[in-house]
Design an enzyme around this catalytic site. Structure first.
Site, PDB file in Angstrom:
ATOM      1  N   LYS A   1      38.338  40.336  44.723  1.00  0.00           N
ATOM      2  CA  LYS A   1      37.278  41.092  45.370  1.00  0.00           C
ATOM      3  C   LYS A   1      37.794  42.505  45.656  1.00  0.00           C
ATOM      4  CE  LYS A   1      38.106  41.978  49.136  1.00  0.00           C
ATOM      5  NZ  LYS A   1      39.336  42.405  49.827  1.00  0.00           N
TER       6      LYS A   1
ATOM      7  N   HIS B   1      39.403  35.076  48.952  1.00  0.00           N
ATOM      8  CA  HIS B   1      40.420  34.117  49.376  1.00  0.00           C
ATOM      9  C   HIS B   1      40.087  33.464  50.723  1.00  0.00           C
ATOM     10  CE1 HIS B   1      42.095  37.464  51.750  1.00  0.00           C
ATOM     11  NE2 HIS B   1      42.778  36.576  52.429  1.00  0.00           N
TER      12      HIS B   1
ATOM     13  N   HIS C   1      34.539  38.745  53.020  1.00  0.00           N
ATOM     14  CA  HIS C   1      35.117  37.720  53.904  1.00  0.00           C
ATOM     15  C   HIS C   1      34.178  37.376  55.071  1.00  0.00           C
ATOM     16  CE1 HIS C   1      38.516  38.454  51.519  1.00  0.00           C
ATOM     17  NE2 HIS C   1      39.217  39.261  52.295  1.00  0.00           N
TER      18      HIS C   1
ATOM     19  N   LYS D   1      41.341  47.704  61.274  1.00  0.00           N
ATOM     20  CA  LYS D   1      42.799  47.771  61.230  1.00  0.00           C
ATOM     21  C   LYS D   1      43.296  48.545  62.447  1.00  0.00           C
ATOM     22  CE  LYS D   1      43.308  47.029  56.335  1.00  0.00           C
ATOM     23  NZ  LYS D   1      43.474  45.582  56.264  1.00  0.00           N
TER      24      LYS D   1
END
Ligand code: BG6
Length: 476
Positions: free
Chosen positions: A149, A179, A241, A327
């Site tokens: 992705k 994932h 995700h 982040k």
């Protein structure tokens, strides 16, 4: 004796007889893929040649050292013979992805392998080039392709990439990786929802006030500034995700017992999401991002994203879903909080909203896995006052099998259950497409904080954000 290349295959699908990894010297390979390969060898699930492809001119020693360093750092080497077996399976092809000679060399390195799995652990901008070159070199054939992705940069490019992929590979041979779908705690959302009957009566707009999902990371972009500049937080982790988590939480029960039915139920959630508008999205950028390697000095790329979305379905109409990722936040953790509506009658003074959230379900998905149900219980004594307590339904240590171990193994066995369908990819892009280019500027935030204040304002009417702690037992 069973053929190790066909053992464990799904519904008669032949097992891949080689694994080709594009991006072998990259960050993803070093962080996640080498430890996964080691774990696969240890488990006896990888016995076929592994051919790394990258442009770095590395000799065998350098390559082996890189693999050893990565495995030692990420998981440790507790089975030296297995590590040696991994090393013995490795080959390396060095070359430019744009040069046909690289693919001729790859063909030679594949030798007698007839059904390789080509895994593209490379920047998305190179997917099309590599897929086309695989086709031109005659390396499509019986092969599989595993694409990282984000699949495309927007709806139009996702469609274009899909057309290119289909010009070389049939749909059953295309594995679109996210994932997060290989994570045990995320698979447990599906199980928990549909293996129990007590949840269904409350799992809807009548009982659920709001849902929030936070993916927090305390680290910055590190060496991935170049990639991040072309992606940003929304494309990097939200549209895939976090959306996958939302789909598992929001989907209808699969119509029948098959992963095709699960895929279809999840896709329906993306189709039912209202396309985002700029007012639904808060973008942030941590102070210091513009000084990171390969980042533009005037970059407006977001390293934080918070958004509110609505799912126009019978079950969820009117319930706000708040997603947040970033982040350089205070912690590294992923949690879901499903806020239930408060009791209709305020019998007890201490049950007012000011006393905290009354009832909620909390799914801790990372770094540990837990499901907690919060309820108020009375303190001993004459007064009708109580405390909010969490009932732990499940609390696990981190899963033994790594996500990439699971997903690469599945793809090599031809099992697409934990991969995303093109329909879902396109429907998800359609939700974010309107805000990819048309959005407010990224607001600065100090590293170690929960992003810009505007993100708090977005959810203020719904009780505010629940900030996941490092300690999984911390209540909301
Ligand atoms: C990747 C993103 O897909 O997921 C990264 O590109 C992010 O930016 C990572 O850090 C998070 O994955 P995990 O498994 O560590 O939560």
């Amino acid at each position: 004796m069973s053929d190790p290349t066909t053992a464990g295959s799904t519904a008669g699908a032949p097992h891949s007889d080689a694994l080709v990894i594009f991006g072998f010297t990259g960050d993803l390979a070093s962080k996640k893929i080498f430890p996964a390969l080691y774990a696969m060898v240890k488990a006896g699930a990888l016995t076929v040649p592994v051919i790394g492809v990258a442009s770095s001119k590395w000799n065998t020693d350098q390559l082996h050292r890189r693999v050893r360093d990565s495995v030692e750092r990420e998981s440790g080497i507790d089975d030296p013979p297995a590590f040696d077996r991994l090393i013995s399976l490795l080959r390396y092809v060095c070359g430019d992805y744009k040069d046909p000679a690289t693919f001729t060399a790859l063909k030679a390195a594949l030798g007698r392998a007839e059904r390789p799995a080509h895994y593209l652990a490379i920047p998305p901008a190179l997917f099309a080039t590599v897929i086309r070159s695989l086709g031109a070199a005659g390396l499509g054939g019986n092969a599989r392709v595993i694409v990282e992705k984000p699949f495309g940069r927007d709806l139009a490019s996702a469609r274009e990439l899909d057309a290119i992929a289909h010009s070389v590979f049939p749909e059953l041979s295309i594995f679109r990786i996210d994932h997060y779908l290989g994570k045990e705690a995320i698979m447990n959302i599906l199980y928990f929802r549909f293996a129990n009957s007590f949840l269904e009566p409350i799992w809807n707009r009548d009982r659920v006030a709001s849902v929030q999902v936070t993916l927090a990371e305390s680290f910055g972009v590190g060496q991935r500034g170049g990639f991040y500049e072309s992606a940003g937080c929304l494309r990097d982790v939200v549209e895939n995700h976090l959306f996958q988590i939302v789909a598992l939480l929001a989907m209808e029960p699969p119509a029948y017992q098959s992963f095709a039915a699960v895929h279809s139920a999840k896709s329906s959630v993306f189709h039912a999401m209202q396309p985002l508008t700029p007012g639904d999205v808060v973008r942030g950028q941590y102070a210091g991002y513009r000084e990171e390697r390969d980042v533009a000095a005037d970059s407006d790329v977001e390293t934080f994203c918070a958004l509110r979305l609505f799912i126009d379905s019978w079950r969820w109409a009117g319930v706000p879903w708040y997603l947040r990722a970033g982040k350089r936040l205070p912690n590294t953790a992923v949690e879901v909080l499903v806020q239930l509506r408060p009791p209709p009658q305020k019998l007890f003074d201490d049950a007012r909203p000011a006393m905290g959230r009354a009832n909620y379900l909390r799914f801790r998905l990372q770094p540990t896995s837990a499901i907690a149900l919060a309820a108020r219980v009375k303190r001993q004594g004459k007064e009708f006052v109580g405390d909010q307590r969490e009932l732990y339904l499940c609390e696990d240590a981190e899963n033994g099998e790594t996500t990439y171990q699971r997903l690469l193994g599945d793809a090599m066995a031809g099992d697409s259950a934990l991969f995303t369908s093109q329909d879902a990819v396109e429907a998800a892009w359609a939700v974010v497409d309107p805000v990819l280019a048309n959005h407010y500027a990224a607001l600065p935030y100090a590293p170690g904080t929960w992003g810009p204040g505007a993100a708090d304002a977005l959810i203020a009417g719904d009780g505010g954000w629940h900030n996941p702690e490092q300690n999984p037992r911390t209540e909301a």
